[in-house]
Design an enzyme around this catalytic site. Structure first.
Site, PDB file in Angstrom:
ATOM      1  N   GLN A  42      -1.491  11.488  -7.949  1.00  0.00           N
ATOM      2  CA  GLN A  42      -2.019  12.374  -6.911  1.00  0.00           C
ATOM      3  C   GLN A  42      -1.037  13.521  -6.635  1.00  0.00           C
ATOM      4  OE1 GLN A  42      -5.149  11.932  -5.361  1.00  0.00           O
ATOM      5  NE2 GLN A  42      -4.720  13.958  -4.552  1.00  0.00           N
TER       6      GLN A  42
ATOM      7  N   LYS B 163     -10.655   7.103  -3.619  1.00  0.00           N
ATOM      8  CA  LYS B 163     -10.733   6.878  -5.073  1.00  0.00           C
ATOM      9  C   LYS B 163     -10.689   5.376  -5.375  1.00  0.00           C
ATOM     10  CE  LYS B 163      -8.898  11.406  -6.216  1.00  0.00           C
ATOM     11  NZ  LYS B 163      -7.720  12.261  -6.426  1.00  0.00           N
TER      12      LYS B 163
ATOM     13  N   ASP C  22      -7.534  12.908 -15.365  1.00  0.00           N
ATOM     14  CA  ASP C  22      -7.564  14.173 -14.619  1.00  0.00           C
ATOM     15  C   ASP C  22      -7.597  15.373 -15.575  1.00  0.00           C
ATOM     16  OD1 ASP C  22      -7.787  14.144 -11.870  1.00  0.00           O
ATOM     17  OD2 ASP C  22      -5.659  13.750 -11.514  1.00  0.00           O
TER      18      ASP C  22
END
Ligand code: NAD
Length: 290
Positions: free
Chosen positions: A98, A54, A121
């Protein structure tokens, strides 16, 4: 029939290129480039790979990557303090924590601390609620990537029968909401579903997000179905999806490969969402064509 391969890798590369093209335009308007903060707690091997890729993709798009690696014994209060500080930091347009988090930390509490305007997200209750009631908001990356591949291949999805296998908050549920928004007739199947092959056989669109290697067999599919395989399973050192691609390819019209299907889309959408939040935070109109 041999199913056409849906090339998520190529689609994602094109999307990333479109995002990268807009970064200098954003910079010219605001004097800064968009920034994405990624927070990793602990040493989970798969998470480390995801975070590294990422960060690399963010830099390749010309954006700033802020990477925060915290030790495995980080407390919930420390993590929430960091997430709140990122929320207050003007240079940060997107915040990604994460998952999974170590057991001493409650994921829900951490997600609740993310500023919904920077929730790239799409995991906060605010954005999940917006998706559920059909309002504009930030949508989780993986299902949005799946939807883009489906629309690219099938065009208008209205009226199609869609079966989503898996009901996680990260993939299955938002996927079903997105397909409903496109006026599909949507069924969500899960671990307690009876006669899964019979349910799947109805589907023009199958999205498999289960985490069970090659569970969905070609014999379950309606001939001509379009199959999106979200699963990433490591079997004897090789990556396989949730769909048995050999038997499915003989029945489906099109299928995403694993790897090279949905996986690359997830990161591309993350960059796209970051560009979108950066524009919204700067009071600029949302970039078109993304
Ligand atoms: P999860 O474990 O949170 O959810 C799995 C779902 O599958 C559950 O809702 C469960 O009810 C359902 N399920 C389990 N066994 C079943 C069965 N026998 N029959 C029918 N349904 C069953 O998983 P998740 O986070 O949604 O991820 C699913 C898969 O997608 C995993 O393989 C994961 O690695 C992969 N994934 C890939 C990406 C990507 O970028 N490609 C992103 C996220 C997740």
């Amino acid at each position: 029939m041999t199913a056409e391969r849906i090339d998520g890798k190529a689609f994602a590369a094109a999307l990333r290129a479109r995002v990268a093209e807009r970064v200098p335009v954003f910079e010219a308007a605001t004097g800064r480039v968009p920034g994405l903060a990624v927070v990793l707690v602990g040493e989970d091997a798969a998470s480390q790979v995801y975070v590294r890729s990422k960060g690399k993709a963010t830099r390749e798009a010309g954006m700033v990557s802020f990477e925060h690696r915290l030790p495995d014994d980080t407390s919930q209060a420390e993590l929430i303090a960091l997430v709140e500080a990122l929320g207050a930091d003007d240079k940060v347009d997107g915040i990604l924590v994460q998952l999974p988090l170590p057991p001493q930390i409650d994921e829900k509490a951490v997600i609740a601390a993310i500023d919904p305007a920077k929730d790239v997200d799409g995991f906060t209750l605010e954005n999940a609620g917006r998706l559920a009631v059909g309002e504009a908001g930030l949508v989780p990356c993986t299902p949005l990537g799946c939807l883009m591949l489906l629309k690219d291949r099938l065009g208008d999805l209205a009226g199609l029968e869609a079966v989503v296998i898996g009901r996680s908050n990260i993939v299955g549920k938002p996927m079903a909401q997105l397909l409903l928004r496109e006026s599909c007739t949507v069924t969500i199947a899960h671990s307690r579903t009876r006669d899964l092959p019979g349910v799947v056989r109805r589907a023009d669109i199958v999205v498999a997000a289960v985490g069970r290697p090659e569970m969905v067999k070609g014999g379950w599919l309606k001939p001509g179905a379009t199959v999106i395989d979200v699963g990433i399973n490591r079997v004897e050192g090789r990556l396989v999806g949730d769909v048995d691609s050999a038997s499915a390819s003989a029945v489906a019209a099109a299928i995403t490969p694993v790897p090279g299907g949905v996986g690359p889309m997830t990161i591309a959408i993350l960059l796209r969402n970051t560009l979108v939040t950066a524009h919204a935070r700067a009071g600029l109109e949302a970039p078109e064509g993304l």
